[in-house]
Design an enzyme around this catalytic site. Sequence first.
Site, short mmCIF file in Angstrom:
data_model
loop_
_atom_site.label_atom_id
_atom_site.label_comp_id
_atom_site.label_asym_id
_atom_site.label_seq_id
_atom_site.Cartn_x
_atom_site.Cartn_y
_atom_site.Cartn_z
N THR A 293 0.87 -1.09 -0.14
CA THR A 293 0.09 0.02 -0.09
C THR A 293 0.82 1.25 -0.03
O THR A 293 2.01 1.12 0.19
CB THR A 293 -0.89 -0.02 1.43
OG1 THR A 293 -0.07 0.40 2.54
CG2 THR A 293 -1.72 -1.20 1.74
N VAL B 110 3.59 -0.72 4.25
CA VAL B 110 2.95 0.46 4.30
C VAL B 110 3.96 1.56 4.32
O VAL B 110 5.27 1.40 4.60
CB VAL B 110 2.38 0.49 6.12
CG1 VAL B 110 1.61 1.83 6.19
CG2 VAL B 110 1.45 -0.58 6.27
N ILE C 156 7.45 -1.41 6.99
CA ILE C 156 7.36 0.05 6.90
C ILE C 156 8.25 0.35 5.73
O ILE C 156 9.40 0.02 5.65
CB ILE C 156 7.61 0.82 7.79
CG1 ILE C 156 6.93 0.40 9.22
CG2 ILE C 156 7.52 2.33 7.45
CD1 ILE C 156 5.35 0.45 8.79
N LYS C 157 7.75 1.27 4.63
CA LYS C 157 8.65 1.71 3.38
C LYS C 157 8.81 3.01 3.45
O LYS C 157 7.96 3.92 3.91
CB LYS C 157 7.89 1.25 2.06
CG LYS C 157 7.54 -0.20 1.75
CD LYS C 157 6.96 -0.46 0.43
CE LYS C 157 5.34 -0.04 0.54
NZ LYS C 157 4.86 -0.12 -0.68
N PHE C 158 10.22 3.45 3.10
CA PHE C 158 10.51 4.75 2.92
C PHE C 158 10.61 5.32 1.62
O PHE C 158 11.19 4.39 0.69
CB PHE C 158 11.70 5.22 3.78
CG PHE C 158 11.64 5.26 5.12
CD1 PHE C 158 11.19 6.32 6.04
CD2 PHE C 158 11.55 3.79 5.92
CE1 PHE C 158 11.12 6.11 7.26
CE2 PHE C 158 11.50 3.80 7.24
CZ PHE C 158 11.03 4.87 8.01
#
Length: 118
Positions: A35, A81, A110-112
Amino acid sequence: MRPEGLTAKVFLDGCNPEETEKILEAWGFLDGQTTNPTLLSRNPKIRRKIEDGKKFTREGLFWEYQDKVQKISRLVPDVSVEVYSDRHTSSRSMIGQAVEMRYWIENAHIKFPTTTAG
């Protein structure tokens, strides 16, 4: 049912829990879902609100994102996310978002974004 011999992981790219349910019904499996804020803006319910002239605050969009991610996490084993950023978002702000997002669901990745700050 996962096809025999399939070794690749299959992830859906989207932020619409109803779409996830349809894919699961048709395919019988997903390994996860990715997402991001852009995909959230393409969610039909969010799109309708925008087209109807509803203005979202940043906090309101963050809440909508959390809501969709939590619904998706009940359907698939892993959810990616991504923190929100634009060219003005600091790394400190991104890290703060990531810390909060980590507590949304147990199966979060978690993605940056690929930016200088990210």
